[in-house]
Design a protein around this motif. Structure first.
Motif, PDB file in Angstrom:
ATOM      1  N   GLU A   1     -10.510  13.414   2.398  1.00  0.00           N
ATOM      2  CA  GLU A   1     -10.109  12.059   1.994  1.00  0.00           C
ATOM      3  C   GLU A   1      -9.383  12.136   0.644  1.00  0.00           C
ATOM      4  OE1 GLU A   1     -13.523   9.177   3.960  1.00  0.00           O
ATOM      5  OE2 GLU A   1     -14.112  10.376   2.241  1.00  0.00           O
ATOM      6  N   ARG A   2      -9.985  12.972  -0.207  1.00  0.00           N
ATOM      7  CA  ARG A   2      -9.391  13.093  -1.551  1.00  0.00           C
ATOM      8  C   ARG A   2      -8.007  13.748  -1.460  1.00  0.00           C
ATOM      9  NH1 ARG A   2     -13.994  14.996  -4.394  1.00  0.00           N
ATOM     10  NH2 ARG A   2     -14.807  12.908  -4.778  1.00  0.00           N
ATOM     11  N   ALA A   3      -7.870  14.767  -0.597  1.00  0.00           N
ATOM     12  CA  ALA A   3      -6.592  15.462  -0.444  1.00  0.00           C
ATOM     13  C   ALA A   3      -5.509  14.487   0.008  1.00  0.00           C
ATOM     14  CB  ALA A   3      -6.747  16.594   0.572  1.00  0.00           C
ATOM     15  N   LEU A   4      -5.900  13.591   0.915  1.00  0.00           N
ATOM     16  CA  LEU A   4      -4.922  12.612   1.412  1.00  0.00           C
ATOM     17  C   LEU A   4      -4.472  11.695   0.276  1.00  0.00           C
ATOM     18  CD1 LEU A   4      -3.607  11.610   4.130  1.00  0.00           C
ATOM     19  CD2 LEU A   4      -5.339   9.803   4.101  1.00  0.00           C
ATOM     20  N   MET A   5      -5.469  11.328  -0.538  1.00  0.00           N
ATOM     21  CA  MET A   5      -5.131  10.450  -1.678  1.00  0.00           C
ATOM     22  C   MET A   5      -4.159  11.146  -2.610  1.00  0.00           C
ATOM     23  SD  MET A   5      -8.737   8.722  -2.630  1.00  0.00           S
ATOM     24  CE  MET A   5      -8.244   7.304  -3.555  1.00  0.00           C
ATOM     25  N   ARG A   6      -4.427  12.418  -2.844  1.00  0.00           N
ATOM     26  CA  ARG A   6      -3.550  13.158  -3.749  1.00  0.00           C
ATOM     27  C   ARG A   6      -2.124  13.191  -3.192  1.00  0.00           C
ATOM     28  NH1 ARG A   6      -7.855  16.605  -4.914  1.00  0.00           N
ATOM     29  NH2 ARG A   6      -7.200  18.083  -3.311  1.00  0.00           N
ATOM     30  N   ARG A   7      -2.064  13.397  -1.864  1.00  0.00           N
ATOM     31  CA  ARG A   7      -0.731  13.494  -1.256  1.00  0.00           C
ATOM     32  C   ARG A   7       0.073  12.215  -1.486  1.00  0.00           C
ATOM     33  NH1 ARG A   7      -2.060  15.753   3.813  1.00  0.00           N
ATOM     34  NH2 ARG A   7      -1.532  13.899   4.958  1.00  0.00           N
ATOM     35  N   HIS A   8      -0.633  11.094  -1.548  1.00  0.00           N
ATOM     36  CA  HIS A   8       0.062   9.813  -1.721  1.00  0.00           C
ATOM     37  C   HIS A   8      -0.036   9.286  -3.150  1.00  0.00           C
ATOM     38  CE1 HIS A   8       1.018   9.159   2.489  1.00  0.00           C
ATOM     39  NE2 HIS A   8      -0.163   9.736   2.756  1.00  0.00           N
ATOM     40  N   ASP A   9      -0.524  10.153  -4.085  1.00  0.00           N
ATOM     41  CA  ASP A   9      -0.718   9.715  -5.472  1.00  0.00           C
ATOM     42  C   ASP A   9      -1.565   8.459  -5.543  1.00  0.00           C
ATOM     43  OD1 ASP A   9       0.547  11.637  -6.893  1.00  0.00           O
ATOM     44  OD2 ASP A   9       2.544  10.674  -6.706  1.00  0.00           O
TER      45      ASP A   9
ATOM     46  N   LEU B   1       0.828  -1.212   0.000  1.00  0.00           N
ATOM     47  CA  LEU B   1       0.000   0.000   0.000  1.00  0.00           C
ATOM     48  C   LEU B   1       0.856   1.253   0.000  1.00  0.00           C
ATOM     49  CD1 LEU B   1      -2.376  -1.230   2.861  1.00  0.00           C
ATOM     50  CD2 LEU B   1      -2.950  -1.117   0.424  1.00  0.00           C
ATOM     51  N   ALA B   2       0.243   2.375  -0.449  1.00  0.00           N
ATOM     52  CA  ALA B   2       0.943   3.655  -0.436  1.00  0.00           C
ATOM     53  C   ALA B   2       0.849   4.287   0.942  1.00  0.00           C
ATOM     54  CB  ALA B   2       0.325   4.597  -1.472  1.00  0.00           C
ATOM     55  N   ALA B   3      -0.244   4.022   1.656  1.00  0.00           N
ATOM     56  CA  ALA B   3      -0.411   4.545   3.025  1.00  0.00           C
ATOM     57  C   ALA B   3      -1.360   3.633   3.778  1.00  0.00           C
ATOM     58  CB  ALA B   3      -0.973   5.958   2.984  1.00  0.00           C
ATOM     59  N   CYS B   4      -1.177   3.597   5.075  1.00  0.00           N
ATOM     60  CA  CYS B   4      -2.104   2.823   5.912  1.00  0.00           C
ATOM     61  C   CYS B   4      -2.283   3.579   7.221  1.00  0.00           C
ATOM     62  CB  CYS B   4      -1.521   1.430   6.167  1.00  0.00           C
ATOM     63  SG  CYS B   4      -2.590   0.472   7.278  1.00  0.00           S
ATOM     64  N   LEU B   5      -3.551   3.808   7.606  1.00  0.00           N
ATOM     65  CA  LEU B   5      -3.774   4.505   8.884  1.00  0.00           C
ATOM     66  C   LEU B   5      -5.025   3.978   9.573  1.00  0.00           C
ATOM     67  CD1 LEU B   5      -5.376   7.925   8.326  1.00  0.00           C
ATOM     68  CD2 LEU B   5      -4.346   6.760   6.392  1.00  0.00           C
ATOM     69  N   PHE B   6      -5.084   4.299  10.836  1.00  0.00           N
ATOM     70  CA  PHE B   6      -6.235   3.854  11.624  1.00  0.00           C
ATOM     71  C   PHE B   6      -7.013   5.080  12.077  1.00  0.00           C
ATOM     72  CE2 PHE B   6      -7.686   2.768  16.073  1.00  0.00           C
ATOM     73  CZ  PHE B   6      -8.849   2.143  15.644  1.00  0.00           C
ATOM     74  N   LEU B   7      -8.304   5.070  11.773  1.00  0.00           N
ATOM     75  CA  LEU B   7      -9.167   6.163  12.238  1.00  0.00           C
ATOM     76  C   LEU B   7     -10.096   5.584  13.296  1.00  0.00           C
ATOM     77  CD1 LEU B   7     -10.225   7.783   8.832  1.00  0.00           C
ATOM     78  CD2 LEU B   7      -8.418   8.525  10.378  1.00  0.00           C
ATOM     79  N   ARG B   8     -10.103   6.211  14.462  1.00  0.00           N
ATOM     80  CA  ARG B   8     -11.009   5.696  15.495  1.00  0.00           C
ATOM     81  C   ARG B   8     -12.193   6.637  15.622  1.00  0.00           C
ATOM     82  NH1 ARG B   8     -10.968   8.522  19.982  1.00  0.00           N
ATOM     83  NH2 ARG B   8      -9.192   9.885  20.360  1.00  0.00           N
ATOM     84  N   ARG B   9     -13.296   6.025  15.997  1.00  0.00           N
ATOM     85  CA  ARG B   9     -14.496   6.844  16.114  1.00  0.00           C
ATOM     86  C   ARG B   9     -14.508   7.544  17.476  1.00  0.00           C
ATOM     87  NH1 ARG B   9     -20.752   5.651  14.673  1.00  0.00           N
ATOM     88  NH2 ARG B   9     -21.429   7.736  15.224  1.00  0.00           N
ATOM     89  N   ASP B  10     -14.752   8.864  17.414  1.00  0.00           N
ATOM     90  CA  ASP B  10     -14.852   9.615  18.662  1.00  0.00           C
ATOM     91  C   ASP B  10     -16.120  10.454  18.540  1.00  0.00           C
ATOM     92  OD1 ASP B  10     -14.555  11.010  20.948  1.00  0.00           O
ATOM     93  OD2 ASP B  10     -12.673  12.000  20.418  1.00  0.00           O
ATOM     94  N   GLY B  11     -17.235   9.867  18.911  1.00  0.00           N
ATOM     95  CA  GLY B  11     -18.525  10.561  18.778  1.00  0.00           C
ATOM     96  C   GLY B  11     -18.893  10.730  17.322  1.00  0.00           C
TER      97      GLY B  11
END
Ligand code: ADP
Length: 516
Positions: A89-97, A34-44
């Motif tokens: 989300e799209r901006a992050l994708m762009r950052r990682h091509d 993968l180009a990037a991998c992250l964990f998003l946790r739900r906070d409310g």
């Protein structure tokens, strides 16, 4: 949805939990290509990147691609052109091509919604038959995260339970120490676990020195040890009492409270020693008082009744006899009235009221003469001597002073059963008057000289018992003298005699005259 965030003790950035997630993300990245991998946790209502970073990704749950993954609890894949993608989300994708956004929910526990999601970004588009590997790797990561999540939750609830337990222990310790009553904490095996300061003083040990010891090793008082060993675990069945102190004059009421754990097992016993000595004494005093007052009331009443009944029989006695009996009735009535007056004054003082004073100017001599005359009537074997300057004037409450000297002379007669001289001497001393009433009676032991002015105090000798009395006379006398801003004390030699000294100001205190 109870998505407990991985926060709190030990779960911030740099914590073991955060490091584990970072490692997991790195492994997933590598394994999944993968180009990037992250964990998003739900906070409310938000999804927040974990571990937290200053410029970390934050997304609303509503109307975002990642949000739908969490709320639907389904793995989703989006192409970069997907409408649903949020600008961030799209901006992050762009950052990682990246061209593809893979989202796998992290399901912890039984909740229907996810507690977060694992995001994988890919640079190459997904075709129908590709992407399987990435999804599998991401799912593995999500499962792993879910497991970790549960561990975090458990660790967290353990930590908060521990801190609550520490708080409770602190509170219990504070409570124990703040008790003025002696209290000890025992283990179910009867070992000392804790004790407060009052208990240390009472039982004569230092808790730090005896902690863990059996009660019989720690406590020297047999009666208490017996009680603690024999009373049931829960201490049921009334309140046992222990007599304590040098001659058993301290009475302790013992209360035992069991402490059970969540499974109903006995963990501790809290033993509280209530010192009921004063209550017991007050109780005894009350009973004694009632019987003494009844006796004091009955004695004059019995003779009034006897003489009145005799007088009612018209055939008895000469006129002189009858006159003498009437005089006895009259005297006994005075005795009753005096006793009832004393009781009324005492109840007034007890309820915190001041004695009503009626100050006036008068000569002391006639007043003392009257009192001596009255005492002469009571005494058969005594001689009286009165020395008082004719011109000794005083500003005081005459009736109250009459009561003071009456009490002192009555006592002088009562406590000199073999008779002898009773002397009353008054002298002026500057702005004060000093009056001494002395007898040649039984005397008072030095250790009783101050106590005789206490309420109900009677020297418990045969003489005192024989002559009766209430133990209230000198208490009242002192109150009456003090209401004049005066002083009273006794000097005595046992077997030789006693002198009661009363010192009074000759003029009323300025404060009293102003009525303040
Ligand atoms: P009571 O009614 O018992 O006389 P008081 O308060 O007048 O009570 O006196 C308290 C105690 O002080 C008496 O019981 C007695 O023991 C002692 N007492 C008082 N006056 C004398 C005295 N003149 N000589 C010896 N003992 C006295």
């Amino acid at each position: 949805m109870t998505a407990t965030p991985i926060t709190g003790a030990g779960a911030g950035a740099g914590s073991a939990a955060a490091e584990a997630v970072v490692d997991l993300a790195a492994a997933t990245l590598r394994l999944g290509g993968l180009a990037a991998c992250l964990f998003l946790r739900r906070d409310g209502k938000q999804l927040v990147e974990y571990p937290p970073r200053d410029d970390g990704l934050v997304l609303p749950v509503q109307s975002t691609f990642s949000g739908s993954c969490v709320t639907t609890a389904r793995a989703l894949v989006a192409d970069v052109d997907e409408d649903l993608l949020h600008p961030r989300e799209r901006a992050l994708m762009r950052r990682h091509d990246a061209r593809v956004w893979l989202a796998v929910p992290v399901m912890a526990g039984d909740e229907e919604e996810a507690v977060g999601l694992v995001v994988g970004l890919k640079t190459t588009p997904l075709s129908a038959d590709t992407g399987g590997r990435e999804r599998t790797v991401l799912s593995l990561a999500a499962n792993h995260l879910a497991m970790r999540w549960r561990v975090f939750e458990l660790e967290q609830s353990l930590a908060s339970a521990r801190s609550r337990a520490r708080d409770l222990e602190g509170e219990a310790e504070g409570l124990l120490q703040s008790l003025r009553t002696a209290a000890i904490v025992l283990t179910p095996e009867n070992r000392i676990d804790d004790a407060n300061r009052a208990a240390e003083l009472l039982l004569g040990f230092q808790v730090d020195a005896v902690r863990g010891r059996l009660v019989e090793e720690a406590i020297a008082h047999e009666a208490i040890v017996d009680l603690l060993r024999n009373v049931g675990a829960t201490g049921g069945g009334g309140l046992p009492e222990v007599r304590f102190g040098e001659d058993g004059n301290i009475v302790l009421e013992v209360r035992i409270a069991p402490v059970f754990d969540g499974r109903g097992e006995l963990r501790r016993r809290i033993v509280v020693f209530n010192d009921t000595t004063l209550l017991k004494q007050a109780d005894e005093l009350k009973t004694e008082f009632v019987s003494m007052i009844s006796h004091e009331l009955r004695t004059p009443l019995t003779s009034i009744k006897a003489f009145a009944s005799t007088l009612l029989r018209t055939d008895v006695g000469s006129v002189e006899d009858q006159r003498e009996w009437l005089q006895i009735i009259d005297r006994e009535c005075d005795r009753l009235t005096a006793l009832i007056n004393d009781l009324l004054v005492i109840s007034r003082l007890e309820s915190g009221q001041r004695l009503p004073m009626q100050f006036g100017q008068f000569q002391l001599q006639p007043l003392l003469e009257d009192v001596v005359e009255a005492a002469r009537g009571l005494a058969t074997q005594h001689e009286f001597r009165l020395e008082v300057p004719d011109d000794l004037r005083l500003e005081a409450d005459a009736e109250k002073l009459r009561q003071v000297f009456n009490n002192l002379l009555t006592n002088a007669v009562r406590y000199s059963p073999r008779g002898g001289e009773v002397a009353v001497q008054a002298t002026a001393e500057g702005s004060e008057v000093r009056v001494e009433v002395s007898d040649h009676g039984v005397g008072i032991r030095p250790e009783h000289l101050n106590l005789i002015f206490d309420k109900f105090f009677q020297v418990d000798g045969s003489t005192t018992r024989r002559v009766g009395g209430t133990g209230l006379g000198l208490y009242l006398t002192r109150q009456l003298v003090e209401a004049h801003d005066g002083r009273i004390w006794a000097e005595s030699e046992p077997g030789v005699g006693s002198t009661f000294v009363v010192v009074l100001p000759r003029r009323r205190h300025v404060r009293d005259r102003l009525g303040t």
